[in-house]
Scaffold this active site. Structure first.
Site, mmCIF file in Angstrom:
data_model
loop_
_atom_site.group_PDB
_atom_site.id
_atom_site.type_symbol
_atom_site.label_atom_id
_atom_site.label_comp_id
_atom_site.label_asym_id
_atom_site.label_seq_id
_atom_site.Cartn_x
_atom_site.Cartn_y
_atom_site.Cartn_z
ATOM 1 N N LYS A 83 0.851 -1.185 0.000
ATOM 2 C CA LYS A 83 0.000 0.000 0.000
ATOM 3 C C LYS A 83 0.890 1.240 0.000
ATOM 4 C CE LYS A 83 -4.340 1.177 2.290
ATOM 5 N NZ LYS A 83 -5.102 0.980 3.520
HETATM 6 C C1 E4P Z 1 -8.443 1.982 3.556
HETATM 7 O O1 E4P Z 1 -7.637 1.252 3.069
HETATM 8 C C2 E4P Z 1 -8.267 2.664 4.838
HETATM 9 O O2 E4P Z 1 -7.579 1.797 5.697
HETATM 10 C C3 E4P Z 1 -9.578 2.990 5.514
HETATM 11 O O3 E4P Z 1 -10.677 2.584 4.753
HETATM 12 C C4 E4P Z 1 -9.668 4.381 6.022
HETATM 13 O O4 E4P Z 1 -10.911 4.538 6.682
HETATM 14 P P1 E4P Z 1 -11.220 5.730 7.718
HETATM 15 O O5 E4P Z 1 -11.460 6.957 6.911
HETATM 16 O O6 E4P Z 1 -12.453 5.275 8.421
HETATM 17 O O7 E4P Z 1 -10.003 5.829 8.603
#
Ligand code: E4P
Length: 218
Positions: A83
């Site tokens: 990522k």
């Molecule tokens: C995605 O890969 C992120 O980990 C996640 O969806 C972020 O979500 P949040 O905005 O609730 O922190």
């Protein structure tokens, strides 16, 4: 549409794995920090529990540092997806990793042209953050529709992974908008099963069955 669990909590992972509806996992540094455990150890444990793509995020800000971290993470398990943040260095690293056949998830996408750039460097997944856009009183789901349109126009193979999901309606709308994957927290996935008429209907069926005096099925 694939459903990923957005969590690094092993108990939650075990539960969704047991339900048979979890196609993969996404983590981020905040989710990892919540567990208070070594990052590589957690990712290794997740990989033992879920047979699907597992996103593990780099924390360097320059492409050279990201690449070094990506190499270490990719070694942990064949299901690890690297990522990367949607920055010039993140996309530079993405291009190198794509060239080596290493899968990537480009994260923190908030507008469609960022998704176009991620597709151009061969990202496996793009993660538009729906909930965080909604938090600013803007329509997060429109981003999914726009990316879908752009990817269809040009035949990009990058998979749209709807992220920052806050409630079941986000999942429904992402599915209708043609997202390839939705990654949701455990609490949201659990609620996907719910409908009061299902509960009421089952209660009535079972009460009638009891009344009928039938012996057990087995
Ligand atoms: C995605 O890969 C992120 O980990 C996640 O969806 C972020 O979500 P949040 O905005 O609730 O922190």
């Amino acid at each position: 549409m694939d459903i990923f669990l957005d969590s690094a909590d092993l108990k939650e992972l075990e539960q969704v794995a047991d339900w048979g509806i979890c196609d993969g996992v996404t983590t981020n540094p905040s989710l990892i920090a919540k567990q208070g455990q070594d990052f590589k150890e957690i990712v290794g444990q997740i990989a033992q529990k879920i047979d699907g793509p597992i996103s593990a995020e780099v924390v360097s800000e320059d492409a050279t540092g990201m690449l070094k971290e990506a190499e270490v993470l990719a070694e942990l398990h064949p299901n690890i997806v690297i990522k990367l943040p949607l920055t010039p260095d993140g996309l530079k690293c993405c291009k190198i990793l794509s060239g080596r056949g290493i899968r990537t998830n480009v994260t923190l996408c908030f507008q469609p042209l960022q998704a176009l750039l991620a597709a151009k460097v061969g990202a496996t997944f793009i993660s538009p953050f729906i909930g965080r856009i909604d938090d600013l009183s803007t329509d997060g789901m429109q981003l999914i529709r726009d990316i879908r349109q752009i990817y269809t126009n040009y035949g990009f193979k990058t998979r749209i992974l709807a992220a920052s999901i806050r409630h079941p309606k986000h999942v429904l709308e992402a599915a209708l908008a043609g997202a390839d994957v939705v990654t949701a927290p455990f609490a949201v996935i659990k609620r996907l099963y719910n409908h009061p008429l299902t509960d009421q209907g089952l209660e009535k069926f079972l009460a009638d069955w009891k009344q009928s005096g039938q012996s057990s099925i087995v």
